[in-house]
Motif scaffolding. Structure first.
Motif, PDB file in Angstrom:
ATOM      1  N   ARG A  41      77.801  46.917  -9.391  1.00 43.80           N
ATOM      2  CA  ARG A  41      78.585  48.163  -9.318  1.00 43.80           C
ATOM      3  C   ARG A  41      78.083  49.217 -10.293  1.00 43.80           C
ATOM      4  NH1 ARG A  41      83.607  47.628 -13.043  1.00 43.80           N
ATOM      5  NH2 ARG A  41      82.890  45.971 -14.424  1.00 43.80           N
ATOM      6  N   TRP A  42      77.267  48.823 -11.255  1.00 40.73           N
ATOM      7  CA  TRP A  42      76.702  49.763 -12.227  1.00 40.73           C
ATOM      8  C   TRP A  42      75.409  50.406 -11.741  1.00 40.73           C
ATOM      9  CZ3 TRP A  42      79.800  51.192 -15.935  1.00 40.73           C
ATOM     10  CH2 TRP A  42      80.811  50.332 -16.341  1.00 40.73           C
ATOM     11  N   ILE A  43      74.930  49.993 -10.580  1.00 42.65           N
ATOM     12  CA  ILE A  43      73.685  50.547 -10.032  1.00 42.65           C
ATOM     13  C   ILE A  43      73.990  51.874  -9.355  1.00 42.65           C
ATOM     14  CG2 ILE A  43      71.827  50.181  -8.382  1.00 42.65           C
ATOM     15  CD1 ILE A  43      72.240  47.173  -8.802  1.00 42.65           C
ATOM     16  N   TRP A  44      73.293  52.912  -9.790  1.00 43.45           N
ATOM     17  CA  TRP A  44      73.569  54.241  -9.277  1.00 43.45           C
ATOM     18  C   TRP A  44      72.951  54.443  -7.898  1.00 43.45           C
ATOM     19  CZ3 TRP A  44      69.854  58.475  -9.148  1.00 43.45           C
ATOM     20  CH2 TRP A  44      70.422  59.663  -8.673  1.00 43.45           C
ATOM     21  N   HIS A  45      71.675  54.127  -7.744  1.00 46.72           N
ATOM     22  CA  HIS A  45      70.965  54.347  -6.483  1.00 46.72           C
ATOM     23  C   HIS A  45      70.382  52.997  -6.065  1.00 46.72           C
ATOM     24  CE1 HIS A  45      68.198  56.017  -3.565  1.00 46.72           C
ATOM     25  NE2 HIS A  45      68.742  57.204  -3.738  1.00 46.72           N
ATOM     26  N   GLU A  46      71.032  52.345  -5.117  1.00 44.41           N
ATOM     27  CA  GLU A  46      70.676  50.973  -4.773  1.00 44.41           C
ATOM     28  C   GLU A  46      69.264  50.840  -4.208  1.00 44.41           C
ATOM     29  OE1 GLU A  46      73.498  48.763  -2.533  1.00 44.41           O
ATOM     30  OE2 GLU A  46      75.183  49.609  -3.647  1.00 44.41           O
ATOM     31  N   ALA A  47      68.857  51.740  -3.360  1.00 44.79           N
ATOM     32  CA  ALA A  47      67.525  51.643  -2.761  1.00 44.79           C
ATOM     33  C   ALA A  47      66.438  51.812  -3.821  1.00 44.79           C
ATOM     34  CB  ALA A  47      67.353  52.684  -1.670  1.00 44.79           C
TER      35      ALA A  47
END
Length: 68
Positions: A41-47
């Motif tokens: 959930r702390w990942i801003w831009h998953e790709a």
């Protein structure tokens, strides 16, 4: 495993293919672990994160396995 071509039915394959497939599996496992731990959930831009994680895992595999 050194950086030598692999022969499969008379066709020469680059060891990079095996490293790339192994890195893909490890990246998927790490990503699943991050999701289960609640850190995803702390990942801003998953790709972008997935791409960067894959490159880091592939570089680590190359550094470790290419010297054997």
């Amino acid at each position: 495993m050194a950086l030598r071509e692999l022969t499969l039915g008379g066709v020469l394959l680059s060891p990079m293919l095996l490293y790339a497939l192994l890195a893909l599996l490890l990246t998927g496992a790490l990503r699943l672990g991050l999701q289960r731990a609640g850190l995803a959930r702390w990942i801003w831009h998953e790709a972008l994160f997935d791409c960067a994680l894959y490159v880091c895992v592939l570089a680590g595999l190359m550094a470790v396995l290419a010297t054997w």
